[in-house]
Design an enzyme around this catalytic site. Sequence first.
Site, short mmCIF file in Angstrom:
data_model
loop_
_atom_site.label_atom_id
_atom_site.label_comp_id
_atom_site.label_asym_id
_atom_site.label_seq_id
_atom_site.Cartn_x
_atom_site.Cartn_y
_atom_site.Cartn_z
N SER A 17 15.23 34.66 -32.30
CA SER A 17 15.40 33.22 -32.54
C SER A 17 15.07 32.44 -31.26
O SER A 17 15.11 32.99 -30.15
CB SER A 17 16.86 32.94 -32.95
OG SER A 17 17.08 31.55 -33.10
N VAL A 65 24.90 43.08 -28.12
CA VAL A 65 24.94 43.34 -26.67
C VAL A 65 26.36 43.55 -26.13
O VAL A 65 26.52 44.03 -25.02
CB VAL A 65 24.23 42.23 -25.86
CG1 VAL A 65 22.76 42.14 -26.21
CG2 VAL A 65 24.94 40.88 -26.02
N TYR A 159 31.33 28.35 -21.36
CA TYR A 159 29.86 28.45 -21.25
C TYR A 159 29.42 28.21 -19.80
O TYR A 159 28.59 28.94 -19.26
CB TYR A 159 29.21 27.45 -22.20
CG TYR A 159 27.70 27.58 -22.30
CD1 TYR A 159 27.12 28.60 -23.07
CD2 TYR A 159 26.85 26.70 -21.64
CE1 TYR A 159 25.74 28.72 -23.17
CE2 TYR A 159 25.47 26.81 -21.73
CZ TYR A 159 24.92 27.82 -22.50
OH TYR A 159 23.55 27.94 -22.59
#
Length: 255
Positions: A17, A65, A159
């Site tokens: 993506s 992952v 983040y």
Amino acid sequence: MAGLLEGHVAAVTGGGSGIGQGICQAYAREGARVIVLDINLDGAKETIGLIEAAGGAASAIALDVTDREACKAAAAEIGRGGKISILVNNAGINRRNPITGEAAAVARDWDDILSINLDGMFNVTQAFLDQLRATRGRIVNIGSIQSFVHVSWPNSAAYTTSKHGVLGFTRALAAELGKDGVRVNAIGPGLIETRINAEARARNPEMVAMVMRHTPLGRPGKPADIAGPAVFLASDMSAYVTGSIIMADGGFRTI
Ligand code: NAP
């Protein structure tokens, strides 16, 4: 004319993506054999289709992952078919919630973001380390504007922390792996129109306007805007570049 990545084998996490897909296509165009690693196998297959339609070579393995053992297994499987010489740690997520929000939800976001964006990068890198040292390879990590600043759209402590970590990891690995001929760099994208922010862009046009006020080039980016720096960092054109981050952010940090 030979491509810049002729003879290379590249593994790209999150290659199904957005930015990862754009990088996969560009690497294949430059002659690399591309292995798409993504939790979303449908997306990975879409990337393979795009590459093959353009005459390139690609395959995919479904990979989360955050699963360290699965990363090792994927690396072993890939290594049997030929060692990789390029690794792009691109898989990532973002959720924006205030740190003062409902405690369990905030903690869940923290765990998910850090485990994908940061632990995931470590898991995949460690799994491919032998191959990358054997090929004197290149690692490209995807950071962010938030590798430096907490952008003034609020509510993204996890983040921001993860992307500061991407830059720290990049520098630490560059220092450690230089003697093996492995180069480690990062790219810091600005606002790039992908699925990761589609909902935020639709819901919060003021956020987009704020970013654009900080963007001299005056437009959001596309995955192709990140592909160029990613080719540069994977190719011999950047033979003396390591431990760096290339900002591909339309100039966000200049104003
Ligand atoms: P995207 O379109 O959502 O693509 C991310 C891909 O990673 C998706 O295919 C996603 O699968 C996959 N993924 C998510 N969790 C995974 C996991 N645990 N294991 C393996 N794959 C996983 O987002 P993007 O914008 O291209 O983001 C790529 C990278 O660029 C991220 O690291 C992001 O933080 C960074 N970045 C993006 C921007 C931006 O403005 N777009 C700016 C700065 C940095 P699912 O779709 O199934 O989740």
